[in-house]
Design a protein around this motif. Structure first.
Motif, PDB file in Angstrom:
ATOM      1  N   ALA A 267       3.361 -30.943  26.436  1.00 52.06           N
ATOM      2  CA  ALA A 267       4.001 -29.465  25.715  1.00 52.06           C
ATOM      3  C   ALA A 267       4.387 -28.976  26.674  1.00 52.06           C
ATOM      4  CB  ALA A 267       3.045 -28.680  24.463  1.00 52.06           C
ATOM      5  N   ASP A 268       3.721 -28.480  28.008  1.00 55.23           N
ATOM      6  CA  ASP A 268       4.156 -27.984  29.030  1.00 55.23           C
ATOM      7  C   ASP A 268       4.031 -28.857  30.233  1.00 55.23           C
ATOM      8  OD1 ASP A 268       4.182 -26.087  31.329  1.00 55.23           O
ATOM      9  OD2 ASP A 268       2.081 -25.084  30.838  1.00 55.23           O
ATOM     10  N   PRO A 269       5.049 -29.657  30.405  1.00 56.50           N
ATOM     11  CA  PRO A 269       5.242 -30.608  31.523  1.00 56.50           C
ATOM     12  C   PRO A 269       5.562 -30.127  33.075  1.00 56.50           C
ATOM     13  CG  PRO A 269       7.510 -30.483  30.160  1.00 56.50           C
ATOM     14  CD  PRO A 269       6.627 -29.149  29.528  1.00 56.50           C
ATOM     15  N   ARG A 270       5.666 -29.020  33.175  1.00 60.03           N
ATOM     16  CA  ARG A 270       5.198 -28.406  34.590  1.00 60.03           C
ATOM     17  C   ARG A 270       3.718 -28.172  34.552  1.00 60.03           C
ATOM     18  NH1 ARG A 270       4.555 -23.656  37.162  1.00 60.03           N
ATOM     19  NH2 ARG A 270       5.911 -23.283  39.136  1.00 60.03           N
ATOM     20  N   GLN A 271       3.471 -28.086  33.995  1.00 58.78           N
ATOM     21  CA  GLN A 271       1.818 -27.319  34.438  1.00 58.78           C
ATOM     22  C   GLN A 271       0.706 -28.892  34.370  1.00 58.78           C
ATOM     23  OE1 GLN A 271       0.522 -24.807  34.902  1.00 58.78           O
ATOM     24  NE2 GLN A 271      -2.018 -26.011  34.952  1.00 58.78           N
ATOM     25  N   ALA A 272       1.919 -29.874  33.042  1.00 58.75           N
ATOM     26  CA  ALA A 272       1.057 -31.518  32.857  1.00 58.75           C
ATOM     27  C   ALA A 272       0.731 -31.783  34.733  1.00 58.75           C
ATOM     28  CB  ALA A 272       1.268 -31.676  32.120  1.00 58.75           C
ATOM     29  N   LEU A 273       1.893 -31.745  34.912  1.00 53.57           N
ATOM     30  CA  LEU A 273       1.796 -32.865  36.081  1.00 53.57           C
ATOM     31  C   LEU A 273       1.312 -31.887  37.376  1.00 53.57           C
ATOM     32  CD1 LEU A 273       5.669 -33.584  35.318  1.00 53.57           C
ATOM     33  CD2 LEU A 273       4.711 -35.238  35.728  1.00 53.57           C
ATOM     34  N   LEU A 274       1.514 -30.841  37.583  1.00 50.04           N
ATOM     35  CA  LEU A 274       0.632 -30.466  38.321  1.00 50.04           C
ATOM     36  C   LEU A 274      -0.156 -30.259  38.396  1.00 50.04           C
ATOM     37  CD1 LEU A 274       2.774 -27.117  38.822  1.00 50.04           C
ATOM     38  CD2 LEU A 274       2.456 -28.436  40.429  1.00 50.04           C
ATOM     39  N   ALA A 275      -1.023 -30.539  37.262  1.00 48.69           N
ATOM     40  CA  ALA A 275      -2.912 -30.774  37.079  1.00 48.69           C
ATOM     41  C   ALA A 275      -2.693 -32.098  37.601  1.00 48.69           C
ATOM     42  CB  ALA A 275      -3.021 -30.579  35.196  1.00 48.69           C
ATOM     43  N   GLY A 276      -1.740 -33.385  37.046  1.00 44.47           N
ATOM     44  CA  GLY A 276      -1.683 -34.700  37.166  1.00 44.47           C
ATOM     45  C   GLY A 276      -1.860 -35.012  39.597  1.00 44.47           C
ATOM     46  N   LEU A 277      -0.816 -33.686  39.543  1.00 41.29           N
ATOM     47  CA  LEU A 277      -0.806 -33.927  40.927  1.00 41.29           C
ATOM     48  C   LEU A 277      -1.795 -33.335  41.494  1.00 41.29           C
ATOM     49  CD1 LEU A 277       1.100 -34.760  43.546  1.00 41.29           C
ATOM     50  CD2 LEU A 277       2.042 -31.845  43.300  1.00 41.29           C
ATOM     51  N   GLY A 278      -2.150 -32.707  41.162  1.00 39.99           N
ATOM     52  CA  GLY A 278      -3.690 -31.348  41.981  1.00 39.99           C
ATOM     53  C   GLY A 278      -4.650 -32.348  41.673  1.00 39.99           C
ATOM     54  N   GLY A 279      -4.859 -33.823  40.859  1.00 42.76           N
ATOM     55  CA  GLY A 279      -5.888 -34.904  40.020  1.00 42.76           C
ATOM     56  C   GLY A 279      -5.330 -35.459  41.432  1.00 42.76           C
TER      57      GLY A 279
ATOM     58  N   GLY B  69      -7.351 -39.795  38.750  1.00 43.47           N
ATOM     59  CA  GLY B  69      -7.315 -37.513  39.781  1.00 43.47           C
ATOM     60  C   GLY B  69      -5.550 -37.618  38.822  1.00 43.47           C
ATOM     61  N   ALA B  70      -4.773 -39.028  38.808  1.00 45.71           N
ATOM     62  CA  ALA B  70      -3.547 -38.585  37.754  1.00 45.71           C
ATOM     63  C   ALA B  70      -3.717 -37.985  36.662  1.00 45.71           C
ATOM     64  CB  ALA B  70      -2.541 -39.344  38.528  1.00 45.71           C
ATOM     65  N   PHE B  71      -4.305 -38.869  36.099  1.00 50.44           N
ATOM     66  CA  PHE B  71      -4.773 -38.848  34.570  1.00 50.44           C
ATOM     67  C   PHE B  71      -5.429 -37.526  34.291  1.00 50.44           C
ATOM     68  CE2 PHE B  71      -3.973 -43.544  34.667  1.00 50.44           C
ATOM     69  CZ  PHE B  71      -2.972 -43.618  33.329  1.00 50.44           C
ATOM     70  N   THR B  72      -5.728 -36.662  34.658  1.00 51.15           N
ATOM     71  CA  THR B  72      -7.505 -35.814  34.432  1.00 51.15           C
ATOM     72  C   THR B  72      -6.652 -33.644  35.154  1.00 51.15           C
ATOM     73  OG1 THR B  72      -8.738 -36.126  36.030  1.00 51.15           O
ATOM     74  CG2 THR B  72      -9.017 -37.272  34.620  1.00 51.15           C
ATOM     75  N   SER B  73      -7.571 -34.112  36.067  1.00 54.80           N
ATOM     76  CA  SER B  73      -7.225 -32.439  36.941  1.00 54.80           C
ATOM     77  C   SER B  73      -7.779 -32.167  38.069  1.00 54.80           C
ATOM     78  CB  SER B  73      -7.344 -31.734  35.506  1.00 54.80           C
ATOM     79  OG  SER B  73      -8.830 -30.986  35.233  1.00 54.80           O
ATOM     80  N   PRO B  74      -7.981 -31.696  38.814  1.00 59.06           N
ATOM     81  CA  PRO B  74      -9.044 -31.609  39.856  1.00 59.06           C
ATOM     82  C   PRO B  74      -9.716 -31.056  39.789  1.00 59.06           C
ATOM     83  CG  PRO B  74      -6.783 -30.709  41.199  1.00 59.06           C
ATOM     84  CD  PRO B  74      -7.544 -30.972  39.246  1.00 59.06           C
ATOM     85  N   THR B  75     -10.819 -30.393  38.192  1.00 58.95           N
ATOM     86  CA  THR B  75     -11.860 -30.043  38.276  1.00 58.95           C
ATOM     87  C   THR B  75     -12.436 -32.100  37.433  1.00 58.95           C
ATOM     88  OG1 THR B  75     -10.799 -28.164  37.670  1.00 58.95           O
ATOM     89  CG2 THR B  75     -12.964 -28.711  36.925  1.00 58.95           C
ATOM     90  N   ASP B  76     -11.929 -32.125  36.665  1.00 59.54           N
ATOM     91  CA  ASP B  76     -12.092 -33.590  35.863  1.00 59.54           C
ATOM     92  C   ASP B  76     -12.440 -34.451  36.893  1.00 59.54           C
ATOM     93  OD1 ASP B  76     -12.380 -32.179  33.569  1.00 59.54           O
ATOM     94  OD2 ASP B  76     -10.530 -33.366  32.952  1.00 59.54           O
TER      95      ASP B  76
END
Length: 173
Positions: free
Chosen positions: A48-60, A89-96
């Motif tokens: 739904a929010d590709p920008r946010q999801a891609l940034l979270a994946g990159l951070g992961g 990390g690409a699937f999750t987030s930095p925290t996960d």
């Protein structure tokens, strides 16, 4: 589109395949990890929010690399394990991915202790540990690095898979 269940399913399949490969051949194939990374990117792009999801994946990815890279540089971990953690990390987030790393360290520690005891190398493992810790505890000058006999290695992909599966079970339990 809600992609979280698809991400989790693909991640579960990825870590299972990586653990099986690591157990059987002591390698985690780059093709498997690249395929997983591509799948994560596609699913993030469909969210739904590709920008946010891609940034979270990159951070992961970055977090996964940074967490395990020192162990690789100290020759305590193989490159495939580092790449696997980055892919997770690409699937999750930095925290996960940080939580998964802590869980993997716990699982890896238990596995390592079991291997050391099974092989009858506990005394050697403790001697190696004392050689590393002794200068710090006794405030001695750092001794020149000497090669120590290895007490064995473990398929760390299995530990990463265990940590990932534990996190995923927690999401749905």
């Amino acid at each position: 589109m809600v992609v979280a269940p698809y991400l989790d399913t693909l991640l579960l399949l990825l870590v299972a395949a990586a653990a099986i490969n690591d157990l059987s051949s002591r390698r985690i194939p780059n093709r498997l990890l690249l395929g997983g990374l591509a799948g994560a990117l596609v699913l993030h792009a469909l969210s739904a929010d590709p920008r946010q999801a891609l940034l979270a994946g990159l951070g992961g990815v970055v977090t996964g690399l940074l967490i395990f890279m020192p162990f690789y540089l100290l020759r305590g971990m193989a490159a495939g394990d580092v790449k696997m953690m980055a892919t997770v990390g690409a699937f999750t987030s930095p925290t996960d991915v940080l939580e998964i790393a802590v869980l993997a360290w716990c699982a890896g520690g238990i596995m390592a202790l079991a291997v050391v005891i099974y092989r009858g190398r506990l005394r050697l493992a403790l001697a190696n540990l004392w050689g590393l810790v002794r200068p710090m505890l006794l405030r001695l000058p750092a001794a020149p690095s000497t090669a120590r006999e290895s007490v064995g290695s473990i398929p760390y992909g299995l530990a990463i898979a265990a940590g990932t599966i534990y996190l995923l079970i927690g999401r749905y339990a």
